[in-house]
Design an enzyme around this catalytic site. Sequence first.
Site, PDB file in Angstrom:
ATOM      1  N   ARG A 186      48.940  -9.150  15.327  1.00 38.49           N
ATOM      2  CA  ARG A 186      49.627  -9.376  14.066  1.00 38.49           C
ATOM      3  C   ARG A 186      50.768 -10.290  14.349  1.00 38.49           C
ATOM      4  NH1 ARG A 186      48.545  -3.781  15.136  1.00 38.49           N
ATOM      5  NH2 ARG A 186      47.309  -2.664  13.739  1.00 38.49           N
ATOM      6  N   HIS A 316      43.657  -1.401  16.292  1.00 37.37           N
ATOM      7  CA  HIS A 316      43.239  -0.324  15.431  1.00 37.37           C
ATOM      8  C   HIS A 316      43.029   0.988  15.766  1.00 37.37           C
ATOM      9  CE1 HIS A 316      41.741  -4.019  12.532  1.00 37.37           C
ATOM     10  NE2 HIS A 316      43.205  -3.546  12.448  1.00 37.37           N
ATOM     11  N   TYR A 325      37.884  -6.017   8.547  1.00 33.15           N
ATOM     12  CA  TYR A 325      38.240  -7.368   9.085  1.00 33.15           C
ATOM     13  C   TYR A 325      36.926  -8.198   9.335  1.00 33.15           C
ATOM     14  CZ  TYR A 325      43.342  -6.246   9.981  1.00 33.15           C
ATOM     15  OH  TYR A 325      44.641  -5.780   9.784  1.00 33.15           O
TER      16      TYR A 325
END
Length: 347
Positions: A186, A316, A325
């Site tokens: 991220r 995740h 995704y």
Amino acid sequence: MVAPPRLERITVAEATRRYLAAVEVETIRGVLSPATARSYTRDVTEFGRLTGPDRILDDVTGPDVDSVLVRYQRAPDARYTDPDRKPGPGRSTATVNRFRQSVTRFFAHAARECWVQADPMQWAAPPAKVRGTLRTARTALSAGAARSLLTTGLSTDASDTPARTDQDLALRDRLVVALLLVLGPRVSELARTDVDDVAREPERTTWRIRGKGGNTRTVTLSPPLARAMDGYLTHLRPVLAARRPQDTDAQRALLLSWRGRRIDTQAIRALLTRAVARMPAPYQREATPHALRHTTATLLVADGWDVKVVAELLGHASIATTGVYLDRIEGELAAAIRAHPLAAAIE
């Protein structure tokens, strides 16, 4: 026998104040990212305003929450409102659902603290489904575009060469894009990485990624990534860090700006935009750090990697999240039809 906890009838304003104080503590402890904390603060403050700050929180019902959500959705989105023009459009379904999620978390906290007898969110209407096309800026790049971004997108020509060698941030920019493409972190995780999170050993280099909810994961850098990291840490970062020797946060940070400050998420997005602009025209399209996260997941799964491994790489908790995704790869459906076990029987 332990007596049940007593209900504390406090106002919406007081509940908001206490909750946001708890959010601040979680942010300091690293449980919440600063961006998530800002989102909760903005949403819960707005919820309190729309509900009525002097109202008793325990008196708020499910239909009351629904009414607030409708009013929130109808209001112009301040992000798209120009003071010199007409008010912007009402808020999107995705924005309203994010707001609803913040309110849900607020009431879950209120129930634990006994500010409400029962969580009113269980009687509120379910969140609306998000409809519409995919946002191109957030979808995966093709393998060819990803390779182009790593090579031509980060190259420079004579006209782009800085006048002074200490202004050349190519080592940093190449490292940032490579980490985003290969490991899929991220953007907030990359921005808050400290030098101490990178462990360089003779035979391997690892990166401890501090993710959402205080969770951490450690990934081993490939040899090319390790060399890019070593080049940046050896040749460029000491020069940048020397510009703000009194800034303790900058001294800890892995990625620094030209002025020696910790690079933020906006700067990373701007860096990526410049890199995309250098790519050959056939590959150019708007892309975000989140699109590179999609790219990591999509290309690894297409190459045969187990989804569980990809989920662990991306941080995740569930492979169902990773499934979101995985964007469709161009030509994948046609290849599957050609390889169908009954295809040969037609001839």
